[in-house]
Structure formats: structure tokens, C-alpha cells
Design an enzyme around this catalytic site. Structure first.
Site, PDB file in Angstrom:
ATOM      1  N   ASP A  59      40.148  87.919 -51.024  1.00 47.94           N
ATOM      2  CA  ASP A  59      39.529  88.345 -49.773  1.00 47.94           C
ATOM      3  C   ASP A  59      38.621  87.196 -49.337  1.00 47.94           C
ATOM      4  O   ASP A  59      37.500  87.071 -49.812  1.00 47.94           O
ATOM      5  CB  ASP A  59      38.722  89.628 -49.989  1.00 47.94           C
ATOM      6  CG  ASP A  59      37.988  90.078 -48.731  1.00 47.94           C
ATOM      7  OD1 ASP A  59      38.531  89.885 -47.621  1.00 47.94           O
ATOM      8  OD2 ASP A  59      36.870  90.599 -48.847  1.00 47.94           O
ATOM      9  N   GLU A 110      44.244  88.112 -47.921  1.00 51.86           N
ATOM     10  CA  GLU A 110      44.056  88.906 -46.704  1.00 51.86           C
ATOM     11  C   GLU A 110      44.042  87.983 -45.502  1.00 51.86           C
ATOM     12  O   GLU A 110      43.399  86.931 -45.511  1.00 51.86           O
ATOM     13  CB  GLU A 110      42.751  89.703 -46.787  1.00 51.86           C
ATOM     14  CG  GLU A 110      42.640  90.716 -45.660  1.00 51.86           C
ATOM     15  CD  GLU A 110      41.489  91.679 -45.868  1.00 51.86           C
ATOM     16  OE1 GLU A 110      41.741  92.779 -46.378  1.00 51.86           O
ATOM     17  OE2 GLU A 110      40.354  91.305 -45.525  1.00 51.86           O
ATOM     18  N   ASP A 122      33.510  92.775 -51.997  1.00 50.18           N
ATOM     19  CA  ASP A 122      34.542  91.781 -51.722  1.00 50.18           C
ATOM     20  C   ASP A 122      35.561  91.676 -52.861  1.00 50.18           C
ATOM     21  O   ASP A 122      36.739  91.417 -52.616  1.00 50.18           O
ATOM     22  CB  ASP A 122      33.901  90.421 -51.416  1.00 50.18           C
ATOM     23  CG  ASP A 122      33.110  90.471 -50.108  1.00 50.18           C
ATOM     24  OD1 ASP A 122      33.740  90.579 -49.048  1.00 50.18           O
ATOM     25  OD2 ASP A 122      31.869  90.437 -50.163  1.00 50.18           O
TER      26      ASP A 122
END
Length: 159
Positions: free
Chosen positions: A7, A67, A139
Site C-alpha cells: 500500500d 494498490e 497501512d
């Protein structure tokens, strides 16, 4: 299959390596790469690259799932996030790993079942799926979700 989920963020980059054994997800490692405010951006990018490179070197995932950038109002932040994504992709490709990209909507849908889920819903679902005793960092949780999304996506493709 062992997958490194990432991420990317311009302040915090989450990572999580997940392995699926039979019908169970196993947490190999997870965490957050936190960047110091005021640090030169080039130094920040180097830190993210070096840490991800070391994680890949040590844990030997089979693939990287990252992502994709979501749309936002702050263009400058999105550009910085794009640079972080670039060094993360480079870290995986330097190890000759395939790199896959998933939108936040795809990730949330794969883990929570709803593409517009809140971050806390993702965290709680990851806690349950991974059998963590407490909520994982925000995260890192998102990164674990990206890895699970890829594992589930590969399962559909191979059927």
C-alpha cells in the site's frame, strides 16, 4: 503462493506478505515503512526501495501486488504517491517478480465484500481473516488486503 502486498504512500508505505496454505491465510510478515517529514523526497524514495528490496530478498515472495492510485483532490500528493509506487514496482521487478496492480475498490471488495468499505472495516476483516489478537496497523492492513486480493484473483483465473 506467497504474495507481497504493498500500500504505497508518500508518508507511510504498508507492506504485508501473505501465504495461502489450503484454505488458510498465513501472515509471513507485515509492517509499515514510515518516512520522516522534512526528509528529501529522493531520500524517502530510496528508503522505500531499499526496505522493500530487503523484504523481498529475505522472504522470497512469488509475486508483488500493489494498490493503484485512487483519485484525489491533491494532485501533488498523487504524484508523490506515483513515485513511491514506481520504486515499489522497481523493487519487485529487480527480483524478476511479476507485479500486479489492483484498485482500492477491487481490494476492498475482495476482503470486505463491499468496494466502498471504510478503512476500519478493512482492518477488522484482516484481523479476523489473519487471526490477529489486535488490529494491525492501518497501512499494513491495507497491504495485507492487497495480497489477499491477488491470491483470490489468481484462484479465479486458474479455475
Amino acid at each position: 503462493m506467497r504474495v507481497l502486498g504493498i500500500d504505497p504512500g508518500s508518508i507511510v508505505t504498508g507492506y504485508g506478505i501473505v501465504e495461502k496454505v489450503q484454505e488458510r491465510y498465513i501472515d509471513v510478515t507485515h509492517g509499515e515503512i514510515k518516512l520522516k517529514r522534512g526528509l528529501l523526497f529522493t531520500a524517502s524514495l530510496e528508503k522505500v526501495y531499499n526496505e522493500l528490496f530487503s523484504i523481498i530478498e529475505g522472504e522470497r515472495p512469488d509475486a508483488v501486488a500493489i494498490e493503484d492510485i485512487f483519485y484525489g483532490k491533491n494532485i501533488k500528493s498523487l504524484i508523490k504517491q506515483g513515485h513511491v509506487r514506481g520504486v515499489a514496482i522497481l523493487a519487485g521487478s529487480k527480483h524478476h517478480l511479476p507485479v500486479f496492480e489492483y484498485t482500492p475498490l477491487e481490494v476492498k471488495k475482495a476482503v470486505v465484500g463491499y468496494g466502498r468499505a471504510e478503512k476500519i472495516q478493512v482492518q477488522k476483516m484482516i484481523q479476523v481473516m489473519m487471526k490477529f489478537s489486535e488490529l494491525p496497523p492501518e497501512d499494513a492492513s491495507d497491504a495485507i488486503a492487497v495480497a489477499i486480493c491477488h491470491i483470490n484473483h489468481q484462484k479465479k483465473v486458474s479455475i
